[in-house]
Write a protein that holds these residues in place. Structure first.
Motif, short mmCIF file in Angstrom:
data_model
loop_
_atom_site.label_atom_id
_atom_site.label_comp_id
_atom_site.label_asym_id
_atom_site.label_seq_id
_atom_site.Cartn_x
_atom_site.Cartn_y
_atom_site.Cartn_z
N THR A 184 0.86 -1.17 0.00
CA THR A 184 0.00 0.00 0.00
C THR A 184 0.90 1.22 0.00
OG1 THR A 184 -1.68 -1.18 1.28
CG2 THR A 184 -1.88 1.21 1.17
N LEU A 185 0.56 2.19 -0.82
CA LEU A 185 1.42 3.36 -1.01
C LEU A 185 0.67 4.63 -0.59
CD1 LEU A 185 4.10 4.44 -2.12
CD2 LEU A 185 3.05 4.45 -4.41
N ASP A 186 1.23 5.34 0.38
CA ASP A 186 0.67 6.61 0.82
C ASP A 186 1.37 7.74 0.09
OD1 ASP A 186 -0.39 8.81 2.05
OD2 ASP A 186 0.52 8.44 4.01
N VAL A 187 0.71 8.27 -0.92
CA VAL A 187 1.28 9.39 -1.68
C VAL A 187 0.60 10.70 -1.35
CG1 VAL A 187 2.07 7.95 -3.60
CG2 VAL A 187 -0.24 8.90 -3.66
N THR A 188 -0.41 10.65 -0.49
CA THR A 188 -1.20 11.84 -0.19
C THR A 188 -0.99 12.34 1.24
OG1 THR A 188 -3.07 10.41 0.40
CG2 THR A 188 -3.01 11.23 -1.86
N GLY A 189 -0.09 11.71 1.98
CA GLY A 189 0.16 12.15 3.35
C GLY A 189 -1.03 11.95 4.26
N GLY A 190 -1.61 10.76 4.18
CA GLY A 190 -2.76 10.44 5.03
C GLY A 190 -4.09 10.48 4.32
#
Length: 202
Positions: A184-190
């Protein structure tokens, strides 16, 4: 019903962008980046037009799915091995449309792109950056035709493929074509996550 998949030309870019803008109106990442419901479709279309015109079409990576009447109802933006990231010149050419698409969230969008780039696999692969169809034709095989067209070539040449799914509901769909979730990749900062998916050649 006849489905035709063909390479896109530069003259197709406005229609490709329009179709993808509509297709991605309910995408969680696009919704997070472009908050205004009334303008989201047009602004997302500007984003896809910039990407297609200045990066993907020149690389031969844009394919369109057409209905029996010849109208474009779906499109996929692919980048070939080693070319998934736009160079500085391509990025500069895209900038005016990106400014219009993202407005005051341009820096946020740039930060998201940087996070995606950092997590991107370095092994040679075809990268499916964008795929979408008009809502009215979903479930009729257009997306499948677009995927099969490029994945068959990946298999013929022994090249893997990679994508990031922005909707958890789409993960099982891509799994049917041989993609596996790698995390899972968090590219939006939450904010909304992405699900990176890798497909070995068959």
């Amino acid at each position: 019903m006849g489905i035709t998949v063909r390479p896109a030309q530069l003259s197709d870019v406005p229609e490709v962008a329009r179709v993808l803008g509509i297709a991605f109106c309910d995408d969680p990442i696009v919704e997070w980046l472009i908050r205004d419901d009334a303008t989201r479709g047009r602004r997302a279309a500007a984003l896809f037009a910039a990407q297609a015109r200045h990066h993907f079409v020149p690389l031969g990576g844009v394919e369109v799915a057409c209905n029996a009447a010849g109208s474009i109802v779906g499109a996929a933006l692919w980048a070939p091995p080693g070319r998934w990231h736009a160079d500085d010149a391509d990025s500069l050419r895209q900038l005016p449309q990106l400014v219009w698409a993202f407005r005051h969230r341009l820096i946020v969008a740039a930060r998201l792109a940087d996070r995606m780039m950092t997590a991107h696999p370095r092994e040679p692969h075809w990268y499916l950056a964008v795929i979408g169809t008009l809502p009215g034709v979903r479930g009729q095989g257009y997306g499948q035709a677009l995927l099969r067209s490029r994945l068959d070539r990946c298999d013929a040449y022994g090249v893997p493929a990679y994508l990031e799914s922005s909707k958890p509901a789409n993960v099982p769909y891509y799994e049917r074509f041989g993609f596996d979730v790698t995390g899972t990749l968090d590219v939006t900062g939450g904010g909304p996550p992405l699900w990176p998916m890798w497909r070995p050649s068959r």
